[in-house]
Design a protein around this motif. Structure first.
Motif, PDB file in Angstrom:
ATOM      1  N   ALA A  37     -52.113  35.176 -17.153  1.00 35.60           N
ATOM      2  CA  ALA A  37     -52.588  36.559 -17.249  1.00 35.60           C
ATOM      3  C   ALA A  37     -52.286  37.063 -18.653  1.00 35.60           C
ATOM      4  CB  ALA A  37     -51.894  37.431 -16.212  1.00 35.60           C
ATOM      5  N   PHE A  38     -52.982  38.101 -19.051  1.00 38.76           N
ATOM      6  CA  PHE A  38     -52.741  38.650 -20.372  1.00 38.76           C
ATOM      7  C   PHE A  38     -52.481  40.142 -20.274  1.00 38.76           C
ATOM      8  CE2 PHE A  38     -57.313  39.120 -19.798  1.00 38.76           C
ATOM      9  CZ  PHE A  38     -57.535  40.416 -20.234  1.00 38.76           C
ATOM     10  N   GLU A  39     -51.909  40.655 -21.355  1.00 32.76           N
ATOM     11  CA  GLU A  39     -51.728  42.087 -21.488  1.00 32.76           C
ATOM     12  C   GLU A  39     -51.950  42.432 -22.949  1.00 32.76           C
ATOM     13  OE1 GLU A  39     -46.900  42.153 -21.837  1.00 32.76           O
ATOM     14  OE2 GLU A  39     -47.762  42.054 -19.835  1.00 32.76           O
ATOM     15  N   PHE A  40     -52.221  43.702 -23.207  1.00 35.11           N
ATOM     16  CA  PHE A  40     -52.415  44.155 -24.577  1.00 35.11           C
ATOM     17  C   PHE A  40     -51.133  44.807 -25.062  1.00 35.11           C
ATOM     18  CE2 PHE A  40     -56.824  44.070 -23.074  1.00 35.11           C
ATOM     19  CZ  PHE A  40     -57.393  43.310 -24.074  1.00 35.11           C
ATOM     20  N   GLY A  41     -50.848  44.615 -26.315  1.00 36.59           N
ATOM     21  CA  GLY A  41     -49.662  45.214 -26.906  1.00 36.59           C
ATOM     22  C   GLY A  41     -50.004  45.869 -28.222  1.00 36.59           C
ATOM     23  N   GLU A  42     -49.059  45.779 -29.142  1.00 38.13           N
ATOM     24  CA  GLU A  42     -49.230  46.331 -30.479  1.00 38.13           C
ATOM     25  C   GLU A  42     -50.439  45.676 -31.146  1.00 38.13           C
ATOM     26  OE1 GLU A  42     -46.916  45.818 -34.703  1.00 38.13           O
ATOM     27  OE2 GLU A  42     -45.741  45.764 -32.870  1.00 38.13           O
ATOM     28  N   PRO A  43     -51.208  46.438 -31.918  1.00 38.19           N
ATOM     29  CA  PRO A  43     -52.363  45.840 -32.603  1.00 38.19           C
ATOM     30  C   PRO A  43     -51.952  44.662 -33.496  1.00 38.19           C
ATOM     31  CG  PRO A  43     -52.433  48.235 -32.783  1.00 38.19           C
ATOM     32  CD  PRO A  43     -51.099  47.873 -32.191  1.00 38.19           C
ATOM     33  N   ALA A  44     -52.665  43.559 -33.393  1.00 33.81           N
ATOM     34  CA  ALA A  44     -52.404  42.391 -34.240  1.00 33.81           C
ATOM     35  C   ALA A  44     -52.563  42.751 -35.705  1.00 33.81           C
ATOM     36  CB  ALA A  44     -53.342  41.254 -33.856  1.00 33.81           C
ATOM     37  N   THR A  45     -53.440  43.687 -35.995  1.00 27.86           N
ATOM     38  CA  THR A  45     -53.676  44.119 -37.372  1.00 27.86           C
ATOM     39  C   THR A  45     -52.378  44.596 -38.024  1.00 27.86           C
ATOM     40  OG1 THR A  45     -55.898  44.798 -36.754  1.00 27.86           O
ATOM     41  CG2 THR A  45     -55.048  45.667 -38.811  1.00 27.86           C
ATOM     42  N   THR A  46     -51.558  45.296 -37.281  1.00 30.17           N
ATOM     43  CA  THR A  46     -50.294  45.794 -37.818  1.00 30.17           C
ATOM     44  C   THR A  46     -49.410  44.636 -38.257  1.00 30.17           C
ATOM     45  OG1 THR A  46     -50.404  47.749 -36.393  1.00 30.17           O
ATOM     46  CG2 THR A  46     -48.248  47.191 -37.293  1.00 30.17           C
ATOM     47  N   ARG A  47     -49.272  43.636 -37.396  1.00 21.98           N
ATOM     48  CA  ARG A  47     -48.434  42.464 -37.727  1.00 21.98           C
ATOM     49  C   ARG A  47     -48.974  41.719 -38.943  1.00 21.98           C
ATOM     50  NH1 ARG A  47     -49.067  41.963 -32.131  1.00 21.98           N
ATOM     51  NH2 ARG A  47     -50.379  40.133 -32.374  1.00 21.98           N
ATOM     52  N   VAL A  48     -50.293  41.558 -39.017  1.00 23.93           N
ATOM     53  CA  VAL A  48     -50.901  40.834 -40.134  1.00 23.93           C
ATOM     54  C   VAL A  48     -50.704  41.594 -41.440  1.00 23.93           C
ATOM     55  CG1 VAL A  48     -53.096  40.028 -41.094  1.00 23.93           C
ATOM     56  CG2 VAL A  48     -52.580  39.634 -38.680  1.00 23.93           C
ATOM     57  N   LEU A  49     -50.990  42.885 -41.425  1.00 28.24           N
ATOM     58  CA  LEU A  49     -50.884  43.682 -42.649  1.00 28.24           C
ATOM     59  C   LEU A  49     -49.449  43.775 -43.152  1.00 28.24           C
ATOM     60  CD1 LEU A  49     -53.459  46.493 -41.851  1.00 28.24           C
ATOM     61  CD2 LEU A  49     -53.680  44.702 -43.589  1.00 28.24           C
TER      62      LEU A  49
END
Length: 105
Positions: A24-36
């Protein structure tokens, strides 16, 4: 120059927790934040969340709300993270409903 990144969900933002053994999956913090944060870009940016959905669950009401969010941003450069299954539908909608913005999905 300021770029606004808007999260809508999709695979880029899905987490598959070990507690569900990856089923199963869930959504969390935007991946964009981690990448930037790792890139330390030389431009200003803001990361917003419009919604967190699998793209198959995105409705026209979601697209309308996304377009309104885009149109209210002071930045004229917008990058939307989006799942692939309905990306074309959202792009078509936004092309008609956003004005004076460069929108990349």
């Amino acid at each position: 120059m300021k770029i606004t990144f808007i999260q809508t969900g999709g695979t880029i933002d899905k987490d598959y927790p070990h507690t569900t053994k990856g089923w199963a999956f869930e959504f969390g913090e935007p991946a964009t934040t981690r990448v930037l944060e790792k890139l330390n870009p030389s431009f200003e940016y803001e990361v917003l969340t419009a919604f967190q959905k699998d793209s198959l669950e995105i409705t026209d009401d979601d697209r309308k709300n996304l377009a309104e969010l885009i149109n209210t941003q002071p930045s004229d450069k917008i990058i939307v993270t989006h799942g692939t299954d309905t990306m074309i539908e959202t792009a078509n909608y936004l092309s008609k409903e956003t004005k004076n913005k460069l929108v990349i999905i």
